[in-house]
Design a protein around this motif. Structure first.
Motif, PDB file in Angstrom:
ATOM      1  N   GLY A 176       0.772  -1.233   0.000  1.00  0.00           N
ATOM      2  CA  GLY A 176       0.000   0.000   0.000  1.00  0.00           C
ATOM      3  C   GLY A 176       0.803   1.283   0.000  1.00  0.00           C
ATOM      4  N   THR A 177       2.111   1.216  -0.197  1.00  0.00           N
ATOM      5  CA  THR A 177       2.908   2.438  -0.260  1.00  0.00           C
ATOM      6  C   THR A 177       3.240   2.744  -1.711  1.00  0.00           C
ATOM      7  N   THR A 178       3.388   4.017  -1.987  1.00  0.00           N
ATOM      8  CA  THR A 178       3.783   4.409  -3.332  1.00  0.00           C
ATOM      9  C   THR A 178       5.152   5.056  -3.278  1.00  0.00           C
ATOM     10  N   SER A 179       5.248   6.267  -2.740  1.00  0.00           N
ATOM     11  CA  SER A 179       6.513   6.978  -2.590  1.00  0.00           C
ATOM     12  C   SER A 179       7.301   6.942  -3.898  1.00  0.00           C
ATOM     13  N   THR A 180       8.573   6.584  -3.853  1.00  0.00           N
ATOM     14  CA  THR A 180       9.413   6.545  -5.057  1.00  0.00           C
ATOM     15  C   THR A 180       9.418   5.167  -5.708  1.00  0.00           C
ATOM     16  N   ASN A 181       8.672   4.223  -5.157  1.00  0.00           N
ATOM     17  CA  ASN A 181       8.714   2.844  -5.659  1.00  0.00           C
ATOM     18  C   ASN A 181       8.377   2.713  -7.145  1.00  0.00           C
ATOM     19  N   PRO A 182       7.322   3.349  -7.673  1.00  0.00           N
ATOM     20  CA  PRO A 182       7.046   3.199  -9.112  1.00  0.00           C
ATOM     21  C   PRO A 182       8.187   3.731  -9.984  1.00  0.00           C
ATOM     22  N   GLN A 183       8.765   4.862  -9.593  1.00  0.00           N
ATOM     23  CA  GLN A 183       9.891   5.422 -10.335  1.00  0.00           C
ATOM     24  C   GLN A 183      11.077   4.461 -10.309  1.00  0.00           C
ATOM     25  N   MET A 184      11.358   3.891  -9.151  1.00  0.00           N
ATOM     26  CA  MET A 184      12.460   2.944  -9.022  1.00  0.00           C
ATOM     27  C   MET A 184      12.197   1.697  -9.859  1.00  0.00           C
ATOM     28  N   VAL A 185      10.964   1.216  -9.857  1.00  0.00           N
ATOM     29  CA  VAL A 185      10.609   0.037 -10.653  1.00  0.00           C
ATOM     30  C   VAL A 185      10.873   0.298 -12.136  1.00  0.00           C
ATOM     31  N   LEU A 186      10.458   1.446 -12.621  1.00  0.00           N
ATOM     32  CA  LEU A 186      10.646   1.769 -14.036  1.00  0.00           C
ATOM     33  C   LEU A 186      12.132   1.765 -14.394  1.00  0.00           C
ATOM     34  N   ILE A 187      12.952   2.412 -13.595  1.00  0.00           N
ATOM     35  CA  ILE A 187      14.391   2.452 -13.864  1.00  0.00           C
ATOM     36  C   ILE A 187      15.000   1.061 -13.739  1.00  0.00           C
ATOM     37  N   GLU A 188      14.568   0.308 -12.744  1.00  0.00           N
ATOM     38  CA  GLU A 188      15.095  -1.053 -12.552  1.00  0.00           C
ATOM     39  C   GLU A 188      14.743  -1.962 -13.731  1.00  0.00           C
ATOM     40  N   ILE A 189      13.589  -1.754 -14.328  1.00  0.00           N
ATOM     41  CA  ILE A 189      13.220  -2.548 -15.510  1.00  0.00           C
ATOM     42  C   ILE A 189      14.183  -2.256 -16.658  1.00  0.00           C
ATOM     43  N   PHE A 190      14.515  -0.982 -16.863  1.00  0.00           N
ATOM     44  CA  PHE A 190      15.494  -0.639 -17.897  1.00  0.00           C
ATOM     45  C   PHE A 190      16.836  -1.318 -17.625  1.00  0.00           C
ATOM     46  N   ILE A 191      17.272  -1.281 -16.367  1.00  0.00           N
ATOM     47  CA  ILE A 191      18.551  -1.908 -16.003  1.00  0.00           C
ATOM     48  C   ILE A 191      18.482  -3.412 -16.243  1.00  0.00           C
ATOM     49  N   LEU A 192      17.387  -4.023 -15.850  1.00  0.00           N
ATOM     50  CA  LEU A 192      17.245  -5.471 -16.001  1.00  0.00           C
ATOM     51  C   LEU A 192      17.209  -5.884 -17.473  1.00  0.00           C
ATOM     52  N   VAL A 193      16.453  -5.160 -18.282  1.00  0.00           N
ATOM     53  CA  VAL A 193      16.370  -5.479 -19.708  1.00  0.00           C
ATOM     54  C   VAL A 193      17.728  -5.278 -20.379  1.00  0.00           C
ATOM     55  N   ALA A 194      18.477  -4.279 -19.940  1.00  0.00           N
ATOM     56  CA  ALA A 194      19.783  -3.998 -20.536  1.00  0.00           C
ATOM     57  C   ALA A 194      20.802  -5.089 -20.236  1.00  0.00           C
ATOM     58  N   GLY A 195      20.592  -5.840 -19.171  1.00  0.00           N
ATOM     59  CA  GLY A 195      21.496  -6.932 -18.840  1.00  0.00           C
ATOM     60  C   GLY A 195      22.914  -6.457 -18.607  1.00  0.00           C
ATOM     61  N   PHE A 196      23.865  -7.107 -19.262  1.00  0.00           N
ATOM     62  CA  PHE A 196      25.289  -6.828 -19.049  1.00  0.00           C
ATOM     63  C   PHE A 196      25.664  -5.395 -19.435  1.00  0.00           C
ATOM     64  N   ASN A 197      24.956  -4.800 -20.386  1.00  0.00           N
ATOM     65  CA  ASN A 197      25.270  -3.433 -20.803  1.00  0.00           C
ATOM     66  C   ASN A 197      25.117  -2.442 -19.647  1.00  0.00           C
ATOM     67  N   ALA A 198      24.245  -2.740 -18.707  1.00  0.00           N
ATOM     68  CA  ALA A 198      24.060  -1.869 -17.545  1.00  0.00           C
ATOM     69  C   ALA A 198      25.200  -2.004 -16.550  1.00  0.00           C
ATOM     70  N   ALA A 199      26.014  -3.041 -16.706  1.00  0.00           N
ATOM     71  CA  ALA A 199      27.085  -3.315 -15.744  1.00  0.00           C
ATOM     72  C   ALA A 199      28.472  -3.197 -16.355  1.00  0.00           C
ATOM     73  N   LYS A 200      28.568  -2.780 -17.608  1.00  0.00           N
ATOM     74  CA  LYS A 200      29.876  -2.691 -18.251  1.00  0.00           C
ATOM     75  C   LYS A 200      30.800  -1.733 -17.514  1.00  0.00           C
ATOM     76  N   ILE A 201      30.235  -0.688 -16.959  1.00  0.00           N
ATOM     77  CA  ILE A 201      31.023   0.257 -16.177  1.00  0.00           C
ATOM     78  C   ILE A 201      30.804  -0.103 -14.716  1.00  0.00           C
ATOM     79  N   GLY A 202      31.426  -1.170 -14.320  1.00  0.00           N
ATOM     80  CA  GLY A 202      31.299  -1.694 -12.968  1.00  0.00           C
ATOM     81  C   GLY A 202      32.127  -2.954 -12.841  1.00  0.00           C
ATOM     82  N   LEU A 203      32.105  -3.561 -11.686  1.00  0.00           N
ATOM     83  CA  LEU A 203      32.913  -4.747 -11.440  1.00  0.00           C
ATOM     84  C   LEU A 203      32.464  -5.957 -12.246  1.00  0.00           C
TER      85      LEU A 203
END
Length: 169
Positions: free
Chosen positions: A117-144
């Motif tokens: 029942g909370t909203t807050s920043t959760n929908p915004q975070m979900v949207l960005i997380e979906i982009f990161i998840l769909v991008a797969g390895f490309n989202a982590a190329k600049i990282g460990l």
């Protein structure tokens, strides 16, 4: 086509890194605040159950039953899992370690909060997380993951070759 751009474009990997760092900071900050602040989820869980009544409940009855039957009786487990889960997801995203897995865990937590029942920043975070998840390895190329994922793939392939049965004729 959009998925291909997310997964392969080098410029998009820079944007995804910014997204990953932003979401990572949100999780890390929230988790650390709970770890150092004497977090207790019992009030939140009981409040969520109360939102499952009325003409337009904010919490669906099946989720309230889960909270009542499992989460509230095991609140001490959730008092550890929630802050450390948030902190570790944030750390993983900031460092770019096991990015797809920690992003998935972040999505699970965001949906749990929204189911409660909370909203807050959760929908915004979900949207960005979906982009990161769909991008797969490309989202982590600049990282460990740039070094960790190829290393793990090599180790898995090497182990698979060692365990492969040999046939003699």
């Amino acid at each position: 086509m959009f998925g291909k751009i997310l997964r392969e474009n080098v410029y998009v990997s820079y944007l995804l890194t910014v997204f990953r760092l932003y979401i990572g900071w949100k999780w890390l900050h929230a988790g650390w605040g709970k770890i150092t602040g004497g977090f207790d989820s019992s009030g939140f869980l009981k409040g969520a159950v109360k939102k499952a009544v009325g003409e337009n409940p904010a919490v669906q009855p099946w989720w309230a039953e889960f909270l009542n039957g499992f989460a509230i009786p095991n609140v001490e487990v959730f008092n550890v899992l929630v802050p450390w889960g948030e902190f570790l997801v944030g750390l993983g995203l900031i460092l770019g370690v096991f990015t797809s897995f920690v992003t998935l865990m972040g999505l699970v937590m965001n949906f749990a909060y929204m189911f409660s029942g909370t909203t807050s920043t959760n929908p915004q975070m979900v949207l960005i997380e979906i982009f990161i998840l769909v991008a797969g390895f490309n989202a982590a190329k600049i990282g460990l993951d740039y070094w960790i994922i190829p290393f793990l793939r090599k180790q898995i392939l090497r182990k698979g070759e060692q365990e492969a049965p040999t046939h003699s004729t």
